[in-house]
Design a protein around this motif. Sequence first.
Motif, PDB file in Angstrom:
ATOM      1  N   LEU A   1     -13.349 -29.474  23.567  1.00  0.00           N
ATOM      2  CA  LEU A   1     -13.878 -30.526  22.701  1.00  0.00           C
ATOM      3  C   LEU A   1     -12.925 -31.706  22.639  1.00  0.00           C
ATOM      4  N   ALA A   2     -11.625 -31.429  22.567  1.00  0.00           N
ATOM      5  CA  ALA A   2     -10.641 -32.516  22.544  1.00  0.00           C
ATOM      6  C   ALA A   2     -10.706 -33.347  23.825  1.00  0.00           C
ATOM      7  N   GLU A   3     -10.876 -32.679  24.958  1.00  0.00           N
ATOM      8  CA  GLU A   3     -10.980 -33.409  26.225  1.00  0.00           C
ATOM      9  C   GLU A   3     -12.238 -34.273  26.260  1.00  0.00           C
ATOM     10  N   VAL A   4     -13.336 -33.744  25.742  1.00  0.00           N
ATOM     11  CA  VAL A   4     -14.583 -34.501  25.741  1.00  0.00           C
ATOM     12  C   VAL A   4     -14.464 -35.752  24.886  1.00  0.00           C
ATOM     13  N   VAL A   5     -13.897 -35.630  23.681  1.00  0.00           N
ATOM     14  CA  VAL A   5     -13.838 -36.795  22.799  1.00  0.00           C
ATOM     15  C   VAL A   5     -12.862 -37.845  23.319  1.00  0.00           C
ATOM     16  N   THR A   6     -11.760 -37.413  23.933  1.00  0.00           N
ATOM     17  CA  THR A   6     -10.838 -38.419  24.469  1.00  0.00           C
ATOM     18  C   THR A   6     -11.437 -39.133  25.673  1.00  0.00           C
ATOM     19  N   ARG A   7     -12.215 -38.403  26.489  1.00  0.00           N
ATOM     20  CA  ARG A   7     -12.894 -39.063  27.607  1.00  0.00           C
ATOM     21  C   ARG A   7     -13.893 -40.095  27.122  1.00  0.00           C
ATOM     22  N   SER A   8     -14.447 -39.867  25.939  1.00  0.00           N
ATOM     23  CA  SER A   8     -15.435 -40.803  25.413  1.00  0.00           C
ATOM     24  C   SER A   8     -14.800 -42.048  24.796  1.00  0.00           C
ATOM     25  N   GLY A   9     -13.474 -42.082  24.715  1.00  0.00           N
ATOM     26  CA  GLY A   9     -12.784 -43.262  24.188  1.00  0.00           C
ATOM     27  C   GLY A   9     -12.149 -43.082  22.821  1.00  0.00           C
ATOM     28  N   VAL A  10     -12.254 -41.890  22.237  1.00  0.00           N
ATOM     29  CA  VAL A  10     -11.571 -41.622  20.970  1.00  0.00           C
ATOM     30  C   VAL A  10     -10.068 -41.567  21.231  1.00  0.00           C
ATOM     31  N   LEU A  11      -9.281 -42.180  20.351  1.00  0.00           N
ATOM     32  CA  LEU A  11      -7.829 -42.200  20.478  1.00  0.00           C
ATOM     33  C   LEU A  11      -7.259 -41.038  19.681  1.00  0.00           C
ATOM     34  N   LEU A  12      -6.740 -40.014  20.383  1.00  0.00           N
ATOM     35  CA  LEU A  12      -6.193 -38.821  19.755  1.00  0.00           C
ATOM     36  C   LEU A  12      -4.683 -38.841  19.914  1.00  0.00           C
ATOM     37  N   TYR A  13      -3.986 -38.940  18.794  1.00  0.00           N
ATOM     38  CA  TYR A  13      -2.523 -38.981  18.792  1.00  0.00           C
ATOM     39  C   TYR A  13      -1.981 -37.683  18.219  1.00  0.00           C
ATOM     40  N   GLU A  14      -1.163 -36.985  19.015  1.00  0.00           N
ATOM     41  CA  GLU A  14      -0.576 -35.725  18.590  1.00  0.00           C
ATOM     42  C   GLU A  14       0.875 -35.945  18.155  1.00  0.00           C
ATOM     43  N   ALA A  15       1.477 -34.885  17.606  1.00  0.00           N
ATOM     44  CA  ALA A  15       2.841 -34.967  17.068  1.00  0.00           C
ATOM     45  C   ALA A  15       2.974 -36.178  16.141  1.00  0.00           C
ATOM     46  N   THR A  16       1.949 -36.403  15.331  1.00  0.00           N
ATOM     47  CA  THR A  16       1.896 -37.560  14.428  1.00  0.00           C
ATOM     48  C   THR A  16       1.520 -37.073  13.034  1.00  0.00           C
ATOM     49  N   PRO A  17       2.507 -36.677  12.231  1.00  0.00           N
ATOM     50  CA  PRO A  17       2.190 -36.210  10.876  1.00  0.00           C
ATOM     51  C   PRO A  17       1.730 -37.350   9.977  1.00  0.00           C
ATOM     52  N   VAL A  18       0.763 -37.052   9.139  1.00  0.00           N
ATOM     53  CA  VAL A  18       0.289 -38.017   8.146  1.00  0.00           C
ATOM     54  C   VAL A  18       0.947 -37.666   6.818  1.00  0.00           C
ATOM     55  N   THR A  19       1.667 -38.620   6.242  1.00  0.00           N
ATOM     56  CA  THR A  19       2.414 -38.345   5.012  1.00  0.00           C
ATOM     57  C   THR A  19       1.616 -38.634   3.757  1.00  0.00           C
ATOM     58  N   SER A  20       0.619 -39.502   3.848  1.00  0.00           N
ATOM     59  CA  SER A  20      -0.246 -39.763   2.690  1.00  0.00           C
ATOM     60  C   SER A  20      -1.526 -40.443   3.156  1.00  0.00           C
ATOM     61  N   ILE A  21      -2.552 -40.279   2.348  1.00  0.00           N
ATOM     62  CA  ILE A  21      -3.851 -40.905   2.600  1.00  0.00           C
ATOM     63  C   ILE A  21      -4.254 -41.659   1.351  1.00  0.00           C
ATOM     64  N   SER A  22      -4.716 -42.885   1.539  1.00  0.00           N
ATOM     65  CA  SER A  22      -5.249 -43.677   0.429  1.00  0.00           C
ATOM     66  C   SER A  22      -6.412 -44.498   0.955  1.00  0.00           C
ATOM     67  N   ALA A  23      -7.100 -45.179   0.077  1.00  0.00           N
ATOM     68  CA  ALA A  23      -8.262 -45.962   0.487  1.00  0.00           C
ATOM     69  C   ALA A  23      -7.865 -46.949   1.586  1.00  0.00           C
ATOM     70  N   GLY A  24      -8.518 -46.819   2.738  1.00  0.00           N
ATOM     71  CA  GLY A  24      -8.288 -47.744   3.834  1.00  0.00           C
ATOM     72  C   GLY A  24      -7.020 -47.511   4.631  1.00  0.00           C
ATOM     73  N   ARG A  25      -6.298 -46.401   4.390  1.00  0.00           N
ATOM     74  CA  ARG A  25      -4.987 -46.258   5.031  1.00  0.00           C
ATOM     75  C   ARG A  25      -4.574 -44.792   5.190  1.00  0.00           C
ATOM     76  N   ALA A  26      -4.064 -44.448   6.374  1.00  0.00           N
ATOM     77  CA  ALA A  26      -3.372 -43.184   6.614  1.00  0.00           C
ATOM     78  C   ALA A  26      -1.952 -43.534   7.032  1.00  0.00           C
ATOM     79  N   ARG A  27      -0.991 -43.048   6.288  1.00  0.00           N
ATOM     80  CA  ARG A  27       0.423 -43.419   6.516  1.00  0.00           C
ATOM     81  C   ARG A  27       1.108 -42.365   7.372  1.00  0.00           C
ATOM     82  N   THR A  28       1.836 -42.803   8.384  1.00  0.00           N
ATOM     83  CA  THR A  28       2.610 -41.908   9.251  1.00  0.00           C
ATOM     84  C   THR A  28       4.012 -42.502   9.425  1.00  0.00           C
ATOM     85  N   PRO A  29       4.987 -41.709   9.879  1.00  0.00           N
ATOM     86  CA  PRO A  29       6.329 -42.253  10.143  1.00  0.00           C
ATOM     87  C   PRO A  29       6.324 -43.353  11.195  1.00  0.00           C
ATOM     88  N   ALA A  30       5.333 -43.363  12.068  1.00  0.00           N
ATOM     89  CA  ALA A  30       5.281 -44.367  13.128  1.00  0.00           C
ATOM     90  C   ALA A  30       4.613 -45.654  12.690  1.00  0.00           C
TER      91      ALA A  30
END
Length: 461
Positions: A196-225
């Motif tokens: 499934l991951a291969e299918v969605v990335t082939r379709s143009g979805v941007l999948l970023y791994e080794a990317t922890p999300v530290t918080s979620i708020s309206a309109g925003r997902a915060r990561t160290p990067a």
Amino acid sequence: MHNGEVSWWWQARGLPPRRPSLPGGTQADVCIVGAGYTGLWAAYYLKRADPGLRIVVLEEAFAGFGASGRNGGWVTATLPGSRSRYAAHPQGRKGVRELEGRLRETVDEVARVCRDEGIEAGLVKGGTLTVATSAAQDARLRRRLAQDRAWGDEADIVRYLDKTELAHRLQVTAAVGALYSPHCARVQPADLVAGLAEVVTRSGVLLYEATPVTSISAGRARTPAGDVQAPFVLRCTEGFTTAMPGQRRTLLPMNSSMIVTGPLGDAAWKSIGWDGFETLSDEAHAYIYAQRTADGRIALGGRGIPYRFGSALDHAGAIAASTVVQLGRILRRMFPAAAGAGIDHGWCGVLGVPRDWCATVMLDPRTGLGWAGGYSGHGVAAANLAGRTLADLVRGVPSPLTTLPWVGHRSPRWEPEPARWTGVRGLYALYRTADRLESARRSPRTSLLARAGDLISGISR
């Protein structure tokens, strides 16, 4: 024996090469946190409905690291929750029946996507068996069947098999009867999530791994990067939800453990049967679940250590030696012919359990924040239906899915520690004691200890 290493499912196919991490802050139309089944299915259906959407998926480890790559491999139509609780929805019983019907359709939908997208995941729709190995278990099966009939389930949905009928399908030591439903498929779960991951990335979805999300708020997902800004942010983190700020008591990360044998020989399989590849569970309170794998092994799971204090998570699936012994004893008792195959691998992982054991699909149109999860161990098919529902909610498309009774469902929060740890550990101590007493007494009566456990857990049986 291999221990942990995420799971045998991943070791069998090989751990995937890592995808890039988020290189810096960016913008998207939809940001999805968590690359398990729920998040990937949501991305899949969103992209199919609107190929122009910019979709970013953020994953702390790699796609399928969590429950999606460690589970028992059941694509099951089992309702992830209580009929009576979902019936409190304005649609009442009709809504519950609609949700159950959609879940049955979802088993075939997962099979269709695998076929159409070329995902080789060993999927076989052989149905599912719940066996009774004591008089008390058999009595519970028959009561459950009576309840199913009262809700309108006829023999095409579930039926009882006596000892002889069961033996034609599968030989389980001491089995006295079983319930059979055709609405379940066996799958290799890591193959499914990787495909499934291969299918969605082939379709143009941007999948970023080794990317922890530290918080979620309206309109925003915060990561160290950097931050991902999007009008819609969907949290699809299941058992790992507890690590998110403010979510400590939203879902309880229930631990489940598995072992897998070496390949069984032809003589062993001739003795056991299992030619229909049904998934298998028993009616014990501390129940097991199992499947016959595509390469001729038995994969079997159970609770093991059910919960770690403070909602702590495992380390890459490492399993306690005592749990391997416990599951191995159950395996040999149920299938003596499998004893010679040995145990090749043991692992564990967490599933997300709400306080009322009912799953939720949610989107707040004011903030654009959404989430889905709380499948309580029945998520392989339910995640597909939840992902399709999230896709419709994000697009603002009225559909039969967006009115199902789990949409907008709100579960109570779990108790704070140490009540949470004490309750869960005590609950499973009661269940295991009840199972021992029921087996020893040969009585059709369910143990009072088990009934006390049901009251503590809040699960509706």
